[in-house]
Design a protein around this motif. Structure first.
Motif, short mmCIF file in Angstrom:
data_model
loop_
_atom_site.label_atom_id
_atom_site.label_comp_id
_atom_site.label_asym_id
_atom_site.label_seq_id
_atom_site.Cartn_x
_atom_site.Cartn_y
_atom_site.Cartn_z
N THR A 2 5.54 -35.01 -66.11
CA THR A 2 4.89 -34.10 -65.19
C THR A 2 5.93 -33.32 -64.42
O THR A 2 6.85 -33.90 -63.83
CB THR A 2 4.01 -34.88 -64.20
OG1 THR A 2 3.02 -35.62 -64.94
CG2 THR A 2 3.30 -33.93 -63.25
N VAL A 3 5.80 -32.01 -64.44
CA VAL A 3 6.72 -31.15 -63.70
C VAL A 3 6.08 -30.84 -62.35
O VAL A 3 4.90 -30.51 -62.26
CB VAL A 3 6.98 -29.84 -64.47
CG1 VAL A 3 7.94 -28.95 -63.69
CG2 VAL A 3 7.54 -30.15 -65.85
N SER A 4 6.85 -30.95 -61.28
CA SER A 4 6.31 -30.75 -59.94
C SER A 4 5.81 -29.33 -59.75
O SER A 4 6.35 -28.38 -60.34
CB SER A 4 7.36 -31.07 -58.87
OG SER A 4 8.34 -30.06 -58.83
N THR A 5 4.79 -29.17 -58.94
CA THR A 5 4.25 -27.84 -58.67
C THR A 5 5.30 -26.96 -57.98
O THR A 5 5.33 -25.74 -58.19
CB THR A 5 2.99 -27.92 -57.79
OG1 THR A 5 3.31 -28.64 -56.58
CG2 THR A 5 1.88 -28.64 -58.52
N GLU A 6 6.18 -27.57 -57.18
CA GLU A 6 7.21 -26.79 -56.50
C GLU A 6 8.22 -26.22 -57.50
O GLU A 6 8.69 -25.08 -57.34
CB GLU A 6 7.94 -27.65 -55.47
CG GLU A 6 7.11 -28.03 -54.25
CD GLU A 6 6.17 -29.20 -54.51
OE1 GLU A 6 5.35 -29.49 -53.63
OE2 GLU A 6 6.29 -29.84 -55.59
N SER A 7 8.55 -27.00 -58.53
CA SER A 7 9.49 -26.51 -59.53
C SER A 7 8.86 -25.39 -60.36
O SER A 7 9.52 -24.39 -60.68
CB SER A 7 9.94 -27.65 -60.44
OG SER A 7 10.65 -28.63 -59.70
N ILE A 8 7.60 -25.54 -60.71
CA ILE A 8 6.89 -24.48 -61.44
C ILE A 8 6.82 -23.23 -60.58
O ILE A 8 7.04 -22.10 -61.06
CB ILE A 8 5.49 -24.95 -61.85
CG1 ILE A 8 5.61 -26.10 -62.88
CG2 ILE A 8 4.67 -23.81 -62.42
CD1 ILE A 8 4.31 -26.79 -63.20
N GLU A 9 6.51 -23.41 -59.31
CA GLU A 9 6.48 -22.29 -58.37
C GLU A 9 7.82 -21.57 -58.35
O GLU A 9 7.89 -20.33 -58.33
CB GLU A 9 6.14 -22.81 -56.98
CG GLU A 9 6.23 -21.77 -55.87
CD GLU A 9 6.08 -22.41 -54.49
OE1 GLU A 9 5.26 -21.90 -53.70
OE2 GLU A 9 6.78 -23.42 -54.20
#
Length: 266
Positions: A2-9
């Motif tokens: 799972t990739v963090s939402t902050e990293s995707i952002e």
């Protein structure tokens, strides 16, 4: 994984903002979203306008090898050099372990580190620094001063920074770009730009002879405050260099993903 939402952002903010900035520089720039690769390449002498990043989430070692090879091929076809931005949190554990070797095998060399950061920190109080006043970039002369600060801070020849910024109406009208003035001398600069419901902090720089005096932090606070006042936004993002990484948490930013910058081998 799972990739963090902050990293995707963080990745999405790069691809969104650089689309705007690169197309402002050159309406015919290479702006493409390929499978797993975002190209934002103005082919400018100002290297930061020439950008590729990988966008797969949870990429494994083999996919990383393929993407880096594709990215290197795109970079080789360009006239001017630029950077591949690699957001570490998008890779799985095996890909991270193999990154250094894989990059070298695909013809890339490590340039410098960065860090993605974000925070729900706006609005900010009016910044104050006993040495400084702040001026919004509105004229060609002020934009030239902003460009020259970039070149001095990052080690570019002056003409390269000027090629990247001068003549832009976007920077004078839609971006909240500020100069920190010590008397009549520009000593630092910072800008914010609206992107997907956030303010993105871009191109913070301090003249090397005036560093470590709090000038970069002060002008960043000013750009954030004025951008937030104009847009009503409360969340901000940025990509910090090693020099800037200790500064931004004092403003309220929190680190998320490490960023690796690569260039083609000479």
């Amino acid at each position: 994984m799972t990739v963090s939402t902050e990293s995707i952002e963080s990745v999405q903010q790069l691809t969104t903002v650089w689309r705007t900035l690169v197309l402002d520089h050159d309406a015919e720039a290479d702006v493409r979203d390929l499978p797993g690769i975002a190209v934002r390449w103005a082919d400018s002498r100002f290297g930061f306008w020439n950008c590729i990043t990988l966008t797969d989430k949870g990429a494994g070692a083999e996919l990383l090898r393929n993407r880096l090879g594709q990215a290197a091929d795109i970079m080789r076809a360009k006239k001017h050099p630029g950077f591949l931005w690699l957001f570490e949190d998008l890779l799985d554990d095996k890909a991270r372990s193999a990154l250094e070797t894989t990059a070298e095998q695909t013809g890339l060399q490590y340039a410098f580190p960065g860090t993605g950061m974000a925070g729900d920190l706006l609005p900010l109080p009016e910044p104050a620094h006993p040495d400084l006043t702040f001026t919004r970039v509105r004229t060609d002369e002020q934009l030239l001063a902003y460009a020259d600060l970039q070149s001095r801070a990052y080690g570019f020849p002056l003409e390269e920074g000027r090629d990247g910024l001068t003549g832009s109406t976007l920077w004078k009208n839609e971006i909240y770009a500020y100069l920190a003035m010590r008397g009549d001398q520009p000593v630092a600069c910072a800008a914010t730009i609206e992107a997907q419901g956030r303010l993105f902090v871009a191109y913070v720089a301090t003249d090397p002879q005036w560093q470590r005096k709090g000038y970069g932090e002060a002008v960043t606070r000013k750009a954030l405050r004025e951008g937030a006042r104009a847009t009503g936004l409360t969340r901000a993002t940025l990509h910090a260099t090693a020099a800037g990484a200790p500064v931004y948490p004092r403003i309220g930013f929190k680190p998320n993903t490490r960023i690796h910058f690569y260039t083609l081998k000479g």
